[in-house]
Design a protein around this motif. Structure first.
Motif, mmCIF file in Angstrom:
data_model
loop_
_atom_site.group_PDB
_atom_site.id
_atom_site.type_symbol
_atom_site.label_atom_id
_atom_site.label_comp_id
_atom_site.label_asym_id
_atom_site.label_seq_id
_atom_site.Cartn_x
_atom_site.Cartn_y
_atom_site.Cartn_z
ATOM 1 N N ARG A 116 -13.251 -4.204 -42.163
ATOM 2 C CA ARG A 116 -13.414 -5.562 -42.705
ATOM 3 C C ARG A 116 -14.889 -5.908 -42.857
ATOM 4 O O ARG A 116 -15.287 -6.555 -43.824
ATOM 5 C CB ARG A 116 -12.765 -6.572 -41.758
ATOM 6 C CG ARG A 116 -11.285 -6.370 -41.632
ATOM 7 C CD ARG A 116 -10.710 -7.115 -40.452
ATOM 8 N NE ARG A 116 -9.314 -6.735 -40.293
ATOM 9 C CZ ARG A 116 -8.534 -7.149 -39.319
ATOM 10 N NH1 ARG A 116 -9.027 -7.963 -38.391
ATOM 11 N NH2 ARG A 116 -7.284 -6.745 -39.250
ATOM 12 N N ILE A 148 -7.485 -0.218 -41.067
ATOM 13 C CA ILE A 148 -6.853 -0.465 -42.368
ATOM 14 C C ILE A 148 -5.517 -1.171 -42.118
ATOM 15 O O ILE A 148 -4.702 -0.721 -41.318
ATOM 16 C CB ILE A 148 -6.611 0.867 -43.102
ATOM 17 C CG1 ILE A 148 -7.951 1.532 -43.473
ATOM 18 C CG2 ILE A 148 -5.727 0.660 -44.323
ATOM 19 C CD1 ILE A 148 -8.720 0.867 -44.584
ATOM 20 N N GLU A 153 -6.916 -2.642 -49.131
ATOM 21 C CA GLU A 153 -8.136 -2.224 -48.431
ATOM 22 C C GLU A 153 -8.463 -0.761 -48.698
ATOM 23 O O GLU A 153 -9.610 -0.436 -49.010
ATOM 24 C CB GLU A 153 -7.965 -2.420 -46.919
ATOM 25 C CG GLU A 153 -8.329 -3.812 -46.445
ATOM 26 C CD GLU A 153 -7.910 -4.046 -45.003
ATOM 27 O OE1 GLU A 153 -8.510 -4.903 -44.358
ATOM 28 O OE2 GLU A 153 -6.960 -3.381 -44.526
#
Ligand SMILES: [Mg+2]
Ligand SMILES: [Mg+2]
Lengths: 333, 333
Positions: A116, A148, A153
């Motif tokens: 992130r 993840i 993502e």
């Protein structure tokens, strides 16, 4: 004790193979090049988890591309042709350089961290990706991504990785065009959609510490709850089962790099589930290999089938203990 | 706006039923007896979530049994024969009376809270259970437990509940011997073993706020991650599907009391999944009922079947939006 050490070292060059011919690759988790000799002495077949956080602590923006490259290159070259599995930055905003200016988070374990953070700072991330790619020219490198939680993502990560490769190509800097990519499976959503994620990558690496933490909603550093942090919780066993199955159904490898992988008492469970690779502290490799070499895959499969019928942790633990005594002994006779 | 309010109130006495005759009970989430008139005006069919935390804040050990009984009794009597679903204490050590002497926790969302705290303090817990049981003599009471993560916990809860019942019997204090018990499904492990948990209780109540938080490992109060808190994440949809199915396979009710339940845009999803009960803020009930009364269960089932084929949140959101416009309109024509 020294006698045991010696005997374990003798195992170094024997294959990590069950009595019925099933092999599991045993690799090491490490952080510094100085750990490589010990990994080799203990018979490690490569690095399953190379942590890169030390290159980012206490400095604005992390080490630059060249310094990162040198660190990765040293590791990769000293182990080639054995694989080195490099995990991209896996820390929270609280631990990283001050220039991120993040406020304190109420629940850092559920916060802005790992992938992130990398996706929030794409230049920082691509610098790391280029450094890893450059090191891939010197041996066998795999790259994998922490935390993840969904398809978007990993697809975004792949876009950035493709950009990093393009940049190197344009600069005529060599790298392994066929570098493998993987993801950590450590967030419950990743378990639930493991079949979808398996189509996107070359391998899974299960991080059991965080997976257990999030699956049970138990902070693994909270001493009040230590009794509730249960690797043999039926929900954890089912999660591991479904992740391994999803990987194999998609034709990719199922690996584990959490603490569970290095705990000999869990080896029969992980063997039964069908893991392809286990990565652990180097010192644990001989003991795990010793048990593996005395075990039969068919016994372990019967074991896991039984364990999956139980509703409580107590039943699982009791049955496993009896089976280990009967069939998966690690006594040094 | 007033016109809309009036029209919504007209819905009060109409059944919460689809065009093809499927009913979902619409209940209210509330905390104080003063909220009961509003719940009735909005057509609530009872209370699906009665929060009891206010009886425990800022006082050592919480309100005593009699004070708790009076609070529960007022609520139950004012709604009888409609059900009141009372949730036992659901806060963390940080928020409860000082006499617990708990240190600060690094990640309170993953900490000693809710049922974990109640089981750590069985006398506190049994005091609450007795007060709830006593109120059950005055109407329809159900009791449910927050943050259940495994079978051992609910079994321990049931032992303590049986003790509380025994104590009342010995004292010849009346209570509903057939009182229903349920659990919140809000921890990923509870989703994974929902089939096992369903054998232990009379109903599930899904707490979507926490379930999403833990499933995605996203602190729902962390503004940096607000974009990642995704109720329509494929892993969330699959989790909801498997929980509802586990409940129905065991013959128990599947309820929802999280914010998702009161959001009209999610009604087609929840209808398609087959929820039996939705509990929300009283003010949301008329809008949800209005959409429900214009919807067909068969459409919603087709919808959810399609949504479950998507890999990304974006695909789910886009398709749902189009379907709402085409088939689940809430326009006031
Ligand atoms: Mg982790
Ligand atoms: Mg909750």
């Amino acid at each position: 004790y020294e006698y045991i050490e010696q005997e374990l070292r003798k195992l170094k060059d024997l294959p990590a193979e069950t009595t019925d011919g099933y092999r599991i690759a045993l690799l090491g988790n490490l952080e510094f090049p100085e750990e490589v000799p010990s990994l080799k002495e203990h018979g490690g077949q490569g690095v399953g988890l190379y942590r890169t956080e030390m290159l980012f602590l206490n400095r604005a923006g992390g080490a630059d591309e060249d310094e990162q490259f040198r660190a990765y290159a040293a590791m990769v070259a000293s182990l080639a042709p054995l694989p080195v599995t490099i995990r991209t930055l896996d820390i929270g905003g609280d631990k990283i350089a001050a220039d991120l200016h993040l406020e304190d988070e109420m629940n850092p374990a559920l916060g802005l961290r790992a992938i992130r953070l990398s996706l929030r700072r794409p230049e920082l991330f691509k610098t790391q990706l280029r450094a890893i790619l450059r090191a891939s020219a010197l041996g066998t490198v795999r790259i994998f991504f922490p935390m993840i939680s969904g398809i978007e993502e990993i697809r975004l990560v792949k876009v950035l990785l493709a950009e990093a490769k393009d940049e190197l190509r344009r600069a005529e800097i060599p790298f392994d065009e066929a570098i493998e990519i993987g993801i950590m499976i450590e967030i419950p959503s990743a378990v639930v959609i493991a079949d979808l994620l398996a189509k996107e990558v070359d391998f899974f690496s299960i991080g059991t510490n965080d997976l257990i933490q999030y699956t049970l909603a138990i902070d693994r550093t909270n001493e009040h709850l230590a009794h509730l942090f249960q690797p043999l919780h039926p929900a954890v066993l089912r999660s591991l089962r479904s992740v391994v199955d999803a990987a194999h159904n998609a034709g990719i490898r199922a690996c584990m790099c959490g603490e569970m992988a290095g705990e000999p008492a869990y080896l029969p469970v992980l063997l039964g589930l069908g893991f392809d690779e286990l990565s652990m502290n180097a010192a644990s490799i001989p003991r795990v290999k010793k048990i593996l070499r005395r075990a039969a895959k068919t016994d372990a499969e019967r074991l896991i089938a039984t364990l999956l019928t139980f509703s409580t942790v107590a039943e699982v633990e009791q049955f496993l203990k009896a089976e280990i005594a009967a069939r998966f002994s690690e006594s040094f006779d």
